[in-house]
Enzyme design. Structure first.
Site, mmCIF file in Angstrom:
data_model
loop_
_atom_site.group_PDB
_atom_site.id
_atom_site.type_symbol
_atom_site.label_atom_id
_atom_site.label_comp_id
_atom_site.label_asym_id
_atom_site.label_seq_id
_atom_site.Cartn_x
_atom_site.Cartn_y
_atom_site.Cartn_z
ATOM 1 N N TYR A 135 70.424 28.029 52.531
ATOM 2 C CA TYR A 135 70.398 27.462 53.884
ATOM 3 C C TYR A 135 70.609 28.530 54.956
ATOM 4 C CZ TYR A 135 70.692 22.770 51.807
ATOM 5 O OH TYR A 135 70.453 21.630 51.102
ATOM 6 N N LYS A 185 72.156 26.953 38.120
ATOM 7 C CA LYS A 185 70.821 26.905 37.489
ATOM 8 C C LYS A 185 70.572 28.293 36.921
ATOM 9 C CE LYS A 185 66.854 24.779 36.709
ATOM 10 N NZ LYS A 185 66.715 23.678 35.740
ATOM 11 N N ASP A 217 70.265 20.222 36.924
ATOM 12 C CA ASP A 217 69.430 19.063 36.572
ATOM 13 C C ASP A 217 70.196 18.125 35.644
ATOM 14 O OD1 ASP A 217 69.287 21.282 34.938
ATOM 15 O OD2 ASP A 217 67.215 20.976 34.323
ATOM 16 N N ASP A 241 74.777 19.802 48.371
ATOM 17 C CA ASP A 241 74.229 18.869 49.359
ATOM 18 C C ASP A 241 73.678 17.644 48.620
ATOM 19 O OD1 ASP A 241 73.092 17.732 51.578
ATOM 20 O OD2 ASP A 241 71.693 19.359 52.007
ATOM 21 N N ASP A 245 75.688 13.719 47.798
ATOM 22 C CA ASP A 245 75.093 12.452 48.246
ATOM 23 C C ASP A 245 74.907 11.506 47.058
ATOM 24 O OD1 ASP A 245 74.965 12.989 50.917
ATOM 25 O OD2 ASP A 245 72.831 12.540 51.105
#
Ligand code: NAD
Length: 350
Positions: A135, A185, A217, A241, A245
């Site tokens: 980001y 990852k 994942d 992020d 959620d």
């Protein structure tokens, strides 16, 4: 205790007003001042994070934020979008650690889309790194290469950034069930190979905490398959992020979930996990509990006032047990209330 209140856009002013009432009702000596952030700041000052807000936020011990954003600003140039204000204040105040509890109140077990037995008793804390990663990484942009547009971003973490967020997660786990699951990852991204190496290197400093690793994942899958296996999850900005959620929706209502973003000295920005809900803004029906619970997190994490925080949390538990529900968590047989009535109920319970 200096608190900067940033109501923001949409339902932001409605929900922060209730949290402010609750804070005032505690009878503590607090100095609260309001300022603009987000779309309202773009309209008033041509800047989503204006200088006056910067000064106030910098001088405060803690910031209480509603939410920012709305469709009327969606077509603005990037630097005039409300989210720029949010990213700006996080970066400016060095708020690198985002703490998002996802816990399910027994009274709301039916609000989850998952089977009650999968989520009953759920109590997860997601620790998300907030100021680094893809980001913020440079270079970034959209440019022409070989006659066509390409878009690119840079995923980048330094050892220092990884170490400090990992420590926040280990420390938090010590006060909970003493388990940390680090999410990366590493099978495809070098950046997250470093993440795993650094987190692993810190683990010996916390022999009482059990560390595990999971690929992102799989973590996304495990969160819906068997979420109760997790205690504290720690991850980077982008994975965090998305996973936070996902975790918040396990509980059925985003209107119930608080969050804290802390700097190295426990100065913090406290806000609900949800957005500005433009679809219900101004109607007086938004759920203020996530913001009220964010104020409780503020008392605990910035001011070290566990008892006062607990008083607010107990008051929220009580109003749920009494059957008060805003529209987002309503079930038949319960008492449907609006934003202010929910605030009244919490004050009465206090
Ligand atoms: P949202 O969280 O605002 O709303 C999603 C859904 O949940 C909507 O139906 C909304 O009515 C409902 N909802 C959210 N909070 C609620 C509450 N307290 N009580 C009752 N219902 C509630 O997400 P969105 O619709 O994707 O985004 C709307 C705007 O908010 C966008 O401009 C987005 O950029 C912004 N946003 C801001 C933040 C933030 O300020 N931290 C976070 C997420 C989204």
């Amino acid at each position: 205790m200096k608190i900067c209140v940033l109501p923001g856009d949409g339902i932001g002013p409605e929900i922060t007003a209730q949290a402010v009432r609750v804070l005032k009702a505690l009878g503590l000596k607090m100095d609260m001042e309001e300022a603009l952030l987000g779309g309202c700041a773009v309209d008033a000052a041509g800047d989503p994070y204006p200088e006056a807000t910067r000064k106030l936020a910098q001088a405060a011990d803690a910031v209480l934020l509603g939410a920012v954003g709305g469709p009327q600003w969606d077509d603005n140039p990037r630097e005039l979008r409300p989210e720029r204000g949010l990213l700006g204040i996080r970066k400016h105040l060095g708020l690198f650690a985002n703490l998002r509890p996802a816990m399910l109140y027994p009274e709301l077990a039916n609000a989850s889309t998952l089977k009650p037995e999968v989520v009953a008793g759920l109590d997860i804390l997601i620790v998300r790194e907030l100021t680094g990663d893809i980001y913020f990484g440079q270079p970034r942009g959209i440019e022409i290469r070989n006659g066509e547009k390409v878009g690119f971003n840079t995923m980048i973490y330094s050892e220092t950034e990884i170490r400090r967020i990992a420590k926040v997660a280990f420390e938090a786990a010590r006060r909970r069930s003493k388990k940390v699951c680090s999410v990366d990852k590493m099978n495809v991204l070098e950046c997250t190979q470093l993440w795993r190496d650094v987190v692993t290197s810190i683990a010996p400093e916390y022999p009482d905490v059990e560390l595990s690793h999971m690929l992102v994942d799989n973590a996304a899958m495990q969160l819906v398959r068997n979420p109760k296996q997790f205690d504290v999850m720690v991850t980077g900005n982008m994975f965090g992020d998305i996973l936070s959620d996902e975790a918040s929706m396990l509980t059925g209502s985003i209107g119930m979930l608080p969050s804290a973003s802390l700097d190295a000295n426990n100065k913090g920005l406290y806000e609900p996990c949800h957005g500005s809900a433009p679809d219900i803004a101004g109607k007086g029906i938004a759920n203020p509990l996530a913001t009220i619970l964010s104020a409780a997190m503020m008392l605990r994490h910035t001011f070290g006032m566990d008892e006062a925080a607990q008083r607010i949390e107990n008051a929220v538990k009580k109003v749920l047990a009494q059957g008060y529900r805003t529209g987002d968590i309503f079930e038949s047989g319960m008492k449907k209330v609006g934003t202010r009535e929910m605030g009244d109920a919490v004050l009465a319970a206090l």
